[in-house]
Design a protein around this motif. Sequence first.
Motif, mmCIF file in Angstrom:
data_model
loop_
_atom_site.group_PDB
_atom_site.id
_atom_site.type_symbol
_atom_site.label_atom_id
_atom_site.label_comp_id
_atom_site.label_asym_id
_atom_site.label_seq_id
_atom_site.Cartn_x
_atom_site.Cartn_y
_atom_site.Cartn_z
ATOM 1 N N LYS A 9 -81.383 -4.823 -48.983
ATOM 2 C CA LYS A 9 -80.623 -4.778 -47.736
ATOM 3 C C LYS A 9 -81.510 -5.321 -46.624
ATOM 4 C CE LYS A 9 -77.903 -1.464 -45.030
ATOM 5 N NZ LYS A 9 -77.500 -0.048 -44.933
ATOM 6 N N VAL A 10 -80.985 -6.284 -45.834
ATOM 7 C CA VAL A 10 -81.830 -6.932 -44.832
ATOM 8 C C VAL A 10 -81.402 -6.630 -43.396
ATOM 9 C CG1 VAL A 10 -82.496 -8.784 -46.400
ATOM 10 C CG2 VAL A 10 -80.506 -9.102 -44.897
ATOM 11 N N TYR A 11 -80.379 -5.778 -43.238
ATOM 12 C CA TYR A 11 -79.936 -5.434 -41.886
ATOM 13 C C TYR A 11 -79.269 -4.076 -41.952
ATOM 14 C CZ TYR A 11 -77.670 -5.792 -37.322
ATOM 15 O OH TYR A 11 -77.269 -5.563 -36.023
ATOM 16 N N ARG A 17 -70.072 -10.526 -35.651
ATOM 17 C CA ARG A 17 -69.933 -11.914 -36.103
ATOM 18 C C ARG A 17 -71.141 -12.744 -35.669
ATOM 19 N NH1 ARG A 17 -64.312 -15.075 -36.090
ATOM 20 N NH2 ARG A 17 -63.925 -13.195 -37.334
ATOM 21 N N HIS A 18 -71.595 -12.552 -34.424
ATOM 22 C CA HIS A 18 -72.778 -13.278 -33.953
ATOM 23 C C HIS A 18 -73.992 -12.940 -34.819
ATOM 24 C CE1 HIS A 18 -75.704 -15.006 -31.168
ATOM 25 N NE2 HIS A 18 -76.376 -13.870 -31.273
ATOM 26 N N GLU A 19 -74.167 -11.652 -35.116
ATOM 27 C CA GLU A 19 -75.290 -11.226 -35.954
ATOM 28 C C GLU A 19 -75.147 -11.758 -37.379
ATOM 29 O OE1 GLU A 19 -76.232 -7.028 -33.604
ATOM 30 O OE2 GLU A 19 -74.701 -7.104 -35.185
ATOM 31 N N MET A 20 -73.924 -11.805 -37.877
ATOM 32 C CA MET A 20 -73.696 -12.318 -39.232
ATOM 33 C C MET A 20 -74.173 -13.766 -39.351
ATOM 34 S SD MET A 20 -70.076 -12.717 -41.335
ATOM 35 C CE MET A 20 -69.437 -14.027 -40.266
ATOM 36 N N TYR A 21 -73.804 -14.593 -38.378
ATOM 37 C CA TYR A 21 -74.227 -15.992 -38.443
ATOM 38 C C TYR A 21 -75.740 -16.119 -38.275
ATOM 39 C CZ TYR A 21 -69.526 -17.889 -38.719
ATOM 40 O OH TYR A 21 -68.264 -18.232 -39.149
ATOM 41 N N GLU A 45 -80.487 -11.008 -51.056
ATOM 42 C CA GLU A 45 -80.301 -10.419 -49.726
ATOM 43 C C GLU A 45 -78.836 -10.021 -49.519
ATOM 44 O OE1 GLU A 45 -83.839 -12.754 -47.321
ATOM 45 O OE2 GLU A 45 -81.755 -13.151 -46.789
ATOM 46 N N TRP A 46 -78.623 -8.881 -48.861
ATOM 47 C CA TRP A 46 -77.251 -8.467 -48.539
ATOM 48 C C TRP A 46 -77.237 -7.643 -47.261
ATOM 49 C CZ3 TRP A 46 -75.940 -3.260 -48.269
ATOM 50 C CH2 TRP A 46 -76.796 -2.353 -48.915
ATOM 51 N N PHE A 47 -76.073 -7.614 -46.624
ATOM 52 C CA PHE A 47 -75.872 -6.795 -45.421
ATOM 53 C C PHE A 47 -74.382 -6.519 -45.256
ATOM 54 C CE2 PHE A 47 -76.088 -11.273 -44.192
ATOM 55 C CZ PHE A 47 -74.961 -11.451 -43.413
ATOM 56 N N GLU A 48 -74.079 -5.538 -44.424
ATOM 57 C CA GLU A 48 -72.691 -5.118 -44.223
ATOM 58 C C GLU A 48 -72.054 -5.897 -43.077
ATOM 59 O OE1 GLU A 48 -70.021 -1.005 -43.848
ATOM 60 O OE2 GLU A 48 -72.232 -0.899 -43.910
ATOM 61 N N ILE A 49 -70.767 -6.221 -43.236
ATOM 62 C CA ILE A 49 -70.008 -6.928 -42.215
ATOM 63 C C ILE A 49 -68.681 -6.190 -41.993
ATOM 64 C CG2 ILE A 49 -71.056 -9.170 -42.724
ATOM 65 C CD1 ILE A 49 -68.528 -9.872 -44.325
ATOM 66 N N SER A 50 -67.897 -6.659 -41.027
ATOM 67 C CA SER A 50 -66.601 -6.044 -40.753
ATOM 68 C C SER A 50 -65.522 -6.622 -41.660
ATOM 69 C CB SER A 50 -66.210 -6.280 -39.289
ATOM 70 O OG SER A 50 -65.921 -7.655 -39.081
ATOM 71 N N GLU A 51 -64.415 -5.935 -41.759
ATOM 72 C CA GLU A 51 -63.278 -6.445 -42.527
ATOM 73 C C GLU A 51 -62.796 -7.772 -41.943
ATOM 74 O OE1 GLU A 51 -58.808 -5.057 -44.012
ATOM 75 O OE2 GLU A 51 -59.835 -3.936 -42.423
ATOM 76 N N ALA A 52 -62.754 -7.856 -40.598
ATOM 77 C CA ALA A 52 -62.279 -9.081 -39.952
ATOM 78 C C ALA A 52 -63.157 -10.268 -40.314
ATOM 79 C CB ALA A 52 -62.242 -8.889 -38.434
ATOM 80 N N SER A 138 -84.920 -9.680 -39.291
ATOM 81 C CA SER A 138 -83.553 -10.105 -38.998
ATOM 82 C C SER A 138 -83.229 -10.087 -37.506
ATOM 83 C CB SER A 138 -82.554 -9.213 -39.750
ATOM 84 O OG SER A 138 -82.666 -9.384 -41.153
ATOM 85 N N ILE A 139 -83.813 -9.147 -36.760
ATOM 86 C CA ILE A 139 -83.457 -9.019 -35.339
ATOM 87 C C ILE A 139 -84.453 -9.711 -34.409
ATOM 88 C CG2 ILE A 139 -82.230 -6.844 -35.750
ATOM 89 C CD1 ILE A 139 -84.634 -5.369 -34.503
#
Length: 201
Positions: A9-11, A17-21, A45-52, A138-139
Amino acid sequence: MFPAPAIRKVYEGVASRHEMYALFNRHAQAPFDDDRIAGTRCIGEWFEISEADHDHMFEILPPLFYRGDMFAMREFLAASVTSVFFALRIDDRTRWFHSYCDLGDRPSLDRMRSEIIARESRPVRAMSRQEKLDHIWSITGPDYRGYADARFPADLRNRQIVLVYRAAQGKIWKLLDNLTAEEIASKLPVQFRQLTETAAA
């Protein structure tokens, strides 16, 4: 060569959306060597995103394949490495994730799913030291992170480095892996500093 890292997990948290890109580009400064060409730095690498954002990525292009709770992007990051998105039922609710998988290793898709579910099913919220380091990377903005160059010994070249502040020396570049507990705490968002530290899953 950069050692092939494990699934990780990297985040921490749900990326906007901005963080995803930005996370898609977290290795944009990496040297153009064999590891970058092969996608080695990104595999696992993986991280969580929103359904949208999960649905947004599904609609950009027809997926390379769609299988139950996952789909893969048609555009490859490098070699046989591409984005794989998951919609997983964890603790009686659906959550959405992005990962980088090597499609040349077909069992890696099921391993990724299993690792994400196991990691996110823990009863106590915690972060391993490696997860903290990955979150910091990541940040951190591109002006404050990079890869070891000729200023470092040859055996340390191309490893991740970040700027740290030391009272006696001012700002210096330091290997990400060598950050002290105090340096890690100072770079983490305040809400993550007191999380229990566990061994990586």
